[in-house]
Design a protein around this motif. Sequence first.
Motif, PDB file in Angstrom:
ATOM      1  N   VAL A  43       0.861  -1.179   0.000  1.00  0.00           N
ATOM      2  CA  VAL A  43       0.000   0.000   0.000  1.00  0.00           C
ATOM      3  C   VAL A  43       0.897   1.228   0.000  1.00  0.00           C
ATOM      4  CG1 VAL A  43      -1.784   1.271   1.243  1.00  0.00           C
ATOM      5  CG2 VAL A  43      -1.764  -1.223   1.307  1.00  0.00           C
ATOM      6  N   VAL A  44       0.655   2.114  -0.934  1.00  0.00           N
ATOM      7  CA  VAL A  44       1.425   3.355  -1.037  1.00  0.00           C
ATOM      8  C   VAL A  44       0.445   4.517  -0.956  1.00  0.00           C
ATOM      9  CG1 VAL A  44       2.944   4.726  -2.506  1.00  0.00           C
ATOM     10  CG2 VAL A  44       3.169   2.238  -2.466  1.00  0.00           C
ATOM     11  N   ARG A  45       0.749   5.447  -0.071  1.00  0.00           N
ATOM     12  CA  ARG A  45      -0.060   6.655   0.081  1.00  0.00           C
ATOM     13  C   ARG A  45       0.868   7.846  -0.037  1.00  0.00           C
ATOM     14  NH1 ARG A  45      -2.320   3.044   3.588  1.00  0.00           N
ATOM     15  NH2 ARG A  45      -4.586   2.907   3.547  1.00  0.00           N
ATOM     16  N   GLY A  46       0.382   8.899  -0.659  1.00  0.00           N
ATOM     17  CA  GLY A  46       1.227  10.070  -0.759  1.00  0.00           C
ATOM     18  C   GLY A  46       0.542  11.249  -1.405  1.00  0.00           C
ATOM     19  N   SER A  47       1.344  12.275  -1.597  1.00  0.00           N
ATOM     20  CA  SER A  47       0.858  13.470  -2.271  1.00  0.00           C
ATOM     21  C   SER A  47       2.039  14.219  -2.865  1.00  0.00           C
ATOM     22  CB  SER A  47       0.105  14.369  -1.296  1.00  0.00           C
ATOM     23  OG  SER A  47       0.994  14.874  -0.318  1.00  0.00           O
ATOM     24  N   TYR A  48       1.737  15.031  -3.839  1.00  0.00           N
ATOM     25  CA  TYR A  48       2.737  15.936  -4.392  1.00  0.00           C
ATOM     26  C   TYR A  48       2.037  17.209  -4.826  1.00  0.00           C
ATOM     27  CZ  TYR A  48       1.280  13.819  -8.869  1.00  0.00           C
ATOM     28  OH  TYR A  48       0.555  13.342  -9.938  1.00  0.00           O
ATOM     29  N   SER A  49       2.773  18.292  -4.796  1.00  0.00           N
ATOM     30  CA  SER A  49       2.198  19.575  -5.178  1.00  0.00           C
ATOM     31  C   SER A  49       3.252  20.412  -5.884  1.00  0.00           C
ATOM     32  CB  SER A  49       1.661  20.308  -3.951  1.00  0.00           C
ATOM     33  OG  SER A  49       2.709  20.605  -3.048  1.00  0.00           O
ATOM     34  N   TRP A  50       2.764  21.350  -6.664  1.00  0.00           N
ATOM     35  CA  TRP A  50       3.639  22.238  -7.415  1.00  0.00           C
ATOM     36  C   TRP A  50       2.884  23.522  -7.709  1.00  0.00           C
ATOM     37  CZ3 TRP A  50       0.584  18.596  -9.405  1.00  0.00           C
ATOM     38  CH2 TRP A  50      -0.190  18.921 -10.520  1.00  0.00           C
ATOM     39  N   VAL A  51       3.641  24.549  -8.068  1.00  0.00           N
ATOM     40  CA  VAL A  51       3.043  25.810  -8.482  1.00  0.00           C
ATOM     41  C   VAL A  51       3.049  25.827 -10.006  1.00  0.00           C
ATOM     42  CG1 VAL A  51       3.199  28.315  -8.417  1.00  0.00           C
ATOM     43  CG2 VAL A  51       3.851  26.973  -6.402  1.00  0.00           C
ATOM     44  N   ALA A  52       1.875  25.895 -10.589  1.00  0.00           N
ATOM     45  CA  ALA A  52       1.719  25.875 -12.045  1.00  0.00           C
ATOM     46  C   ALA A  52       2.001  27.271 -12.622  1.00  0.00           C
ATOM     47  CB  ALA A  52       0.307  25.426 -12.398  1.00  0.00           C
ATOM     48  N   PRO A  53       2.161  27.354 -13.941  1.00  0.00           N
ATOM     49  CA  PRO A  53       2.395  28.658 -14.570  1.00  0.00           C
ATOM     50  C   PRO A  53       1.289  29.685 -14.304  1.00  0.00           C
ATOM     51  CG  PRO A  53       2.958  26.915 -16.095  1.00  0.00           C
ATOM     52  CD  PRO A  53       2.317  26.259 -14.899  1.00  0.00           C
ATOM     53  N   ASP A  54       0.077  29.218 -13.968  1.00  0.00           N
ATOM     54  CA  ASP A  54      -1.005  30.170 -13.663  1.00  0.00           C
ATOM     55  C   ASP A  54      -0.892  30.748 -12.250  1.00  0.00           C
ATOM     56  OD1 ASP A  54      -1.826  28.066 -12.056  1.00  0.00           O
ATOM     57  OD2 ASP A  54      -3.738  27.766 -13.064  1.00  0.00           O
ATOM     58  N   GLY A  55       0.127  30.303 -11.489  1.00  0.00           N
ATOM     59  CA  GLY A  55       0.358  30.829 -10.150  1.00  0.00           C
ATOM     60  C   GLY A  55      -0.336  30.076  -9.036  1.00  0.00           C
ATOM     61  N   TYR A  56      -1.199  29.131  -9.375  1.00  0.00           N
ATOM     62  CA  TYR A  56      -1.905  28.365  -8.360  1.00  0.00           C
ATOM     63  C   TYR A  56      -1.101  27.142  -7.945  1.00  0.00           C
ATOM     64  CZ  TYR A  56      -6.168  31.066  -8.839  1.00  0.00           C
ATOM     65  OH  TYR A  56      -7.082  32.073  -8.822  1.00  0.00           O
ATOM     66  N   ASN A  57      -1.278  26.767  -6.687  1.00  0.00           N
ATOM     67  CA  ASN A  57      -0.665  25.569  -6.138  1.00  0.00           C
ATOM     68  C   ASN A  57      -1.627  24.405  -6.389  1.00  0.00           C
ATOM     69  OD1 ASN A  57       1.271  24.163  -4.585  1.00  0.00           O
ATOM     70  ND2 ASN A  57      -0.061  24.288  -2.811  1.00  0.00           N
ATOM     71  N   TYR A  58      -1.172  23.342  -7.026  1.00  0.00           N
ATOM     72  CA  TYR A  58      -1.994  22.153  -7.279  1.00  0.00           C
ATOM     73  C   TYR A  58      -1.475  21.009  -6.426  1.00  0.00           C
ATOM     74  CZ  TYR A  58      -4.072  24.598 -11.180  1.00  0.00           C
ATOM     75  OH  TYR A  58      -4.758  25.509 -11.952  1.00  0.00           O
ATOM     76  N   ILE A  59      -2.404  20.275  -5.798  1.00  0.00           N
ATOM     77  CA  ILE A  59      -2.050  19.181  -4.904  1.00  0.00           C
ATOM     78  C   ILE A  59      -2.717  17.899  -5.385  1.00  0.00           C
ATOM     79  CG2 ILE A  59      -2.109  18.346  -2.517  1.00  0.00           C
ATOM     80  CD1 ILE A  59      -2.928  21.816  -2.645  1.00  0.00           C
ATOM     81  N   VAL A  60      -1.913  16.875  -5.600  1.00  0.00           N
ATOM     82  CA  VAL A  60      -2.414  15.551  -5.971  1.00  0.00           C
ATOM     83  C   VAL A  60      -2.201  14.637  -4.770  1.00  0.00           C
ATOM     84  CG1 VAL A  60      -2.144  13.556  -7.491  1.00  0.00           C
ATOM     85  CG2 VAL A  60      -1.883  15.874  -8.412  1.00  0.00           C
ATOM     86  N   THR A  61      -3.270  13.988  -4.332  1.00  0.00           N
ATOM     87  CA  THR A  61      -3.211  13.011  -3.250  1.00  0.00           C
ATOM     88  C   THR A  61      -3.579  11.657  -3.843  1.00  0.00           C
ATOM     89  OG1 THR A  61      -3.911  14.730  -1.715  1.00  0.00           O
ATOM     90  CG2 THR A  61      -4.097  12.461  -0.945  1.00  0.00           C
ATOM     91  N   TYR A  62      -2.862  10.612  -3.458  1.00  0.00           N
ATOM     92  CA  TYR A  62      -3.096   9.314  -4.085  1.00  0.00           C
ATOM     93  C   TYR A  62      -2.921   8.159  -3.114  1.00  0.00           C
ATOM     94  CZ  TYR A  62       1.986   9.293  -4.237  1.00  0.00           C
ATOM     95  OH  TYR A  62       3.310   9.362  -3.878  1.00  0.00           O
ATOM     96  N   VAL A  63      -3.534   7.030  -3.493  1.00  0.00           N
ATOM     97  CA  VAL A  63      -3.386   5.744  -2.817  1.00  0.00           C
ATOM     98  C   VAL A  63      -3.222   4.709  -3.917  1.00  0.00           C
ATOM     99  CG1 VAL A  63      -4.487   3.998  -1.372  1.00  0.00           C
ATOM    100  CG2 VAL A  63      -4.847   6.422  -0.884  1.00  0.00           C
TER     101      VAL A  63
END
Length: 103
Positions: free
Chosen positions: A66-86
């Motif tokens: 089982v793998v759980r995690g997340s990653y985030s980055w600042v896109a060119p539009d200036g917003y922070n995007y967060i991906v959470t996954y299992v």
Amino acid sequence: MKLLIALCLVSAAVAVPLYDDVKVLRYDNDNIGTGSYSYQFELSDGTKQEQVGELKNEGVVGQAEVVRGSYSWVAPDGYNYIVTYVADELGYRSTIEKGTKRF
């Protein structure tokens, strides 16, 4: 023709983003090669990632990682995007969230 090629090369060079100033702010890694593991890092450009892995039902029928995690980055539009996954015996499932505007 030479002028066109030169202009193309200059525009390509200008379009390449500069990442020379990105610094690692935090890096943690707990992995001895067997069993559970975890890691996380954060960069000065707003990129973050963390992940935890473990063995479910170890040593019996139905054992699965089982793998759980997340990653985030600042896109060119200036917003922070967060991906959470299992990811587990049921497959990979993720959600994405649009966070706050960074700049």
